[in-house]
Structures are given as structure tokens and as C-alpha cells.
Design a protein around this motif. Structure first.
Motif, PDB file in Angstrom:
ATOM      1  N   ALA A  18       0.750  -1.155  -0.090  1.00 26.86           N
ATOM      2  CA  ALA A  18      -0.042  -0.012   0.009  1.00 26.86           C
ATOM      3  C   ALA A  18       0.692   1.310  -0.065  1.00 26.86           C
ATOM      4  CB  ALA A  18      -0.984  -0.023   1.137  1.00 26.86           C
ATOM      5  N   LEU A  19       1.932   1.403   0.859  1.00 29.45           N
ATOM      6  CA  LEU A  19       2.624   2.560   0.883  1.00 29.45           C
ATOM      7  C   LEU A  19       3.415   2.761  -0.385  1.00 29.45           C
ATOM      8  CD1 LEU A  19       4.264   1.986   4.615  1.00 29.45           C
ATOM      9  CD2 LEU A  19       2.885   3.893   3.769  1.00 29.45           C
ATOM     10  N   VAL A  22       0.931   3.996  -3.099  1.00 28.21           N
ATOM     11  CA  VAL A  22       0.601   5.347  -2.933  1.00 28.21           C
ATOM     12  C   VAL A  22       1.696   6.215  -3.217  1.00 28.21           C
ATOM     13  CG1 VAL A  22       1.058   5.717  -0.441  1.00 28.21           C
ATOM     14  CG2 VAL A  22      -0.972   6.946  -1.536  1.00 28.21           C
ATOM     15  N   LEU A  34      -3.316   8.374   1.686  1.00 27.19           N
ATOM     16  CA  LEU A  34      -3.239   6.927   2.123  1.00 27.19           C
ATOM     17  C   LEU A  34      -4.089   6.842   3.406  1.00 27.19           C
ATOM     18  CD1 LEU A  34      -1.891   4.268   2.580  1.00 27.19           C
ATOM     19  CD2 LEU A  34      -0.283   5.157   3.984  1.00 27.19           C
ATOM     20  N   ASP A  36      -4.973   4.722   6.395  1.00 28.86           N
ATOM     21  CA  ASP A  36      -4.764   3.454   7.354  1.00 28.86           C
ATOM     22  C   ASP A  36      -5.797   2.903   7.984  1.00 28.86           C
ATOM     23  OD1 ASP A  36      -3.568   1.568   8.804  1.00 28.86           O
ATOM     24  OD2 ASP A  36      -1.869   2.789   9.639  1.00 28.86           O
ATOM     25  N   ALA A  43       1.115   1.748   8.781  1.00 31.04           N
ATOM     26  CA  ALA A  43       1.423   2.699   7.837  1.00 31.04           C
ATOM     27  C   ALA A  43       1.624   4.131   8.326  1.00 31.04           C
ATOM     28  CB  ALA A  43       0.121   2.998   6.841  1.00 31.04           C
ATOM     29  N   ALA A  61      -1.614  11.240   4.841  1.00 35.87           N
ATOM     30  CA  ALA A  61      -1.983   9.933   5.813  1.00 35.87           C
ATOM     31  C   ALA A  61      -2.950  10.270   6.745  1.00 35.87           C
ATOM     32  CB  ALA A  61      -0.872   9.301   6.141  1.00 35.87           C
ATOM     33  N   VAL A  84      -5.796   5.349  -1.374  1.00 37.66           N
ATOM     34  CA  VAL A  84      -5.387   4.107  -1.101  1.00 37.66           C
ATOM     35  C   VAL A  84      -5.743   3.483   0.283  1.00 37.66           C
ATOM     36  CG1 VAL A  84      -3.242   2.383  -1.268  1.00 37.66           C
ATOM     37  CG2 VAL A  84      -3.475   4.279  -2.937  1.00 37.66           C
ATOM     38  N   ASP A  86      -5.036   0.956   3.288  1.00 35.56           N
ATOM     39  CA  ASP A  86      -4.386  -0.119   4.020  1.00 35.56           C
ATOM     40  C   ASP A  86      -5.310  -0.884   4.971  1.00 35.56           C
ATOM     41  OD1 ASP A  86      -2.484  -2.076   4.706  1.00 35.56           O
ATOM     42  OD2 ASP A  86      -1.465  -0.669   5.980  1.00 35.56           O
TER      43      ASP A  86
END
Length: 217
Positions: A18-19, A22, A34, A36, A43, A61, A84, A86
């Protein structure tokens, strides 16, 4: 597009994938956030480590480990090109919410028959989510694998007969990913032309070529 990386089996490299997805999108000029959704917050820990290292912020994030994700993620997506997620391991309510939020679900699996069988519960949840979002797309991603090994080839051949299908791009087991996790960096920042960075770029390109976007019923 909202992409959710989900698998109820732990240890498949979901957060690392995922990290890097993105990060690759952000380095390509996309506005990305992102999310989390894992209560462990790995993340977000990576993002904080990046701040401690004095590295530039590549993407936003946020932590959203709650079952209202399907309502909140589309709101976040209004202001960016991609979100995205996670996702959580083995938290059914969060998993269902992430599925309902997503346009595309990526299911990371390692090259092992056991990973294929362990995905059965995940696929059951995916089938359930498609009752409400029939256009929900999904793909397996072979992660942490040596592409030339027999077991990787056999796993890919097995998944090729499945719905969802497996992406052509694979991500190998590379030491650079462990280094990236510890330092708040991406593989591409450690070595842009490294095999790990090139694999991430290829995977990101394949996902983009799917041409998936959000179409609400």
C-alpha cells in the motif's frame, strides 16, 4: 479511484504494498491520500518515521480504522486523484466497510497454496460486497515472491483460473522493502533503478491501465 489492499491473512506484505503504491502514484504527480484502516497503524507509523527522518511529505495519511470507512473514504476522494486504503486483517466490520468504499480491491498473496486457500473467506466477503456494489473490481497480487520459482509460477497459474484474476505484475521479496519500512523511505528513494522500484512502477502502471473509476449505483 479508491484502491483497497485487503486480505484477512496477515504477513502478506499488505502495508508495504500500500505504501509503495501510494508513493509511486504521488511521485508520478498524482494527488493521493493513504488511509490506514488497520488498528495496528503500521502505515501511520511509517509516515511518522518519515517525519523524524526529515524527509519531504509525498502524500497525506489519515487513520480511519472504523466501520464508517465506506462513507468517509469517498469524501476524502473528492479532493484527490486516488485514495489507497491499507485494510485490516481479520476485522469483519472494517473489512466490509473497506470493500464498500473501494473501486478496486487488491488481494496480496504470497506464492504458496496455503495463501490461496486462506483467501476463501476474503472472497466470500467480496461476493457479499458485490451485492451492493456489483461494479466492484478485484485482483490478486503476487507479493513477496521470486518470479522464477516453481511455486510462484504454480500459484500464478492456479489464480489465473479464479475470479478475481491475478495481475501480471509481481512484487519480489527484497531487502530494500525492509530498509524502507525502518527508515520511512520508499524503495524508489533508496534506489530508483533497483529491481524493487521497477517492479512497483510496473505494478502501478498495470493498475492504471485497468481504467477503473468510481461509478455509484
Amino acid at each position: 479511484m479508491i484502491v483497497a489492499l485487503l486480505n484477512q491473512k496477515g504477513g502478506v506484505g499488505k502495508t508495504t504494498l500500500a505504501l509503495h503504491l501510494v508513493g509511486e502514484l504521488a511521485q508520478g504527480g498524482k494527488r493521493v491520500t493513504l488511509v490506514d484502516a488497520d488498528p495496528q497503524g503500521s502505515a501511520l507509523d511509517w509516515s511518522q518515521q518519515r517525519v523524524r527522518e526529515g524527509l519531504p511529505r509525498l502524500f497525506g495519511a489519515v487513520g480511519l480504522a472504523r466501520d464508517t470507512l465506506h462513507r468517509e473514504a469517498p469524501e476524502i476522494a473528492r479532493d484527490v486523484d486516488h485514495v489507497v486504503i491499507d485494510g485490516p486483517p481479520r476485522v469483519a466490520g472494517l473489512m466490509r466497510s473497506a470493500l464498500l468504499a473501494a473501486d478496486l480491491v487488491l488481494i496480496p498473496v504470497q506464492p504458496s497454496p496455503f495463501d490461496g486457500w486462506a483467501s476463501a473467506e476474503m472472497l466470500s466477503l467480496l461476493t457479499e460486497a458485490r451485492i451492493y456494489r456489483p461494479q466492484l473490481a478485484a485482483r490478486f497480487v503476487l507479493n513477496r515472491c521470486a518470479a522464477r520459482t516453481v511455486i510462484a509460477r504454480e500459484t500464478a497459474e492456479t489464480l489465473a483460473d479464479h475470479d478475481p484474476p491475478v495481475l501480471n505484475s509481481t512484487i519480489g521479496q527484497r531487502v530494500v522493502f525492509a530498509d524502507a519500512a525502518q527508515t520511512g523511505r520508499l524503495a524508489s528513494e533508496i534506489g530508483r533503478q533497483s529491481p524493487a522500484a521497477r517492479k512497483v512502477a510496473t505494478l502501478t502502471d498495470e493498475i492504471a491501465r485497468l481504467g477503473i473509476g468510481r461509478v455509484d449505483p
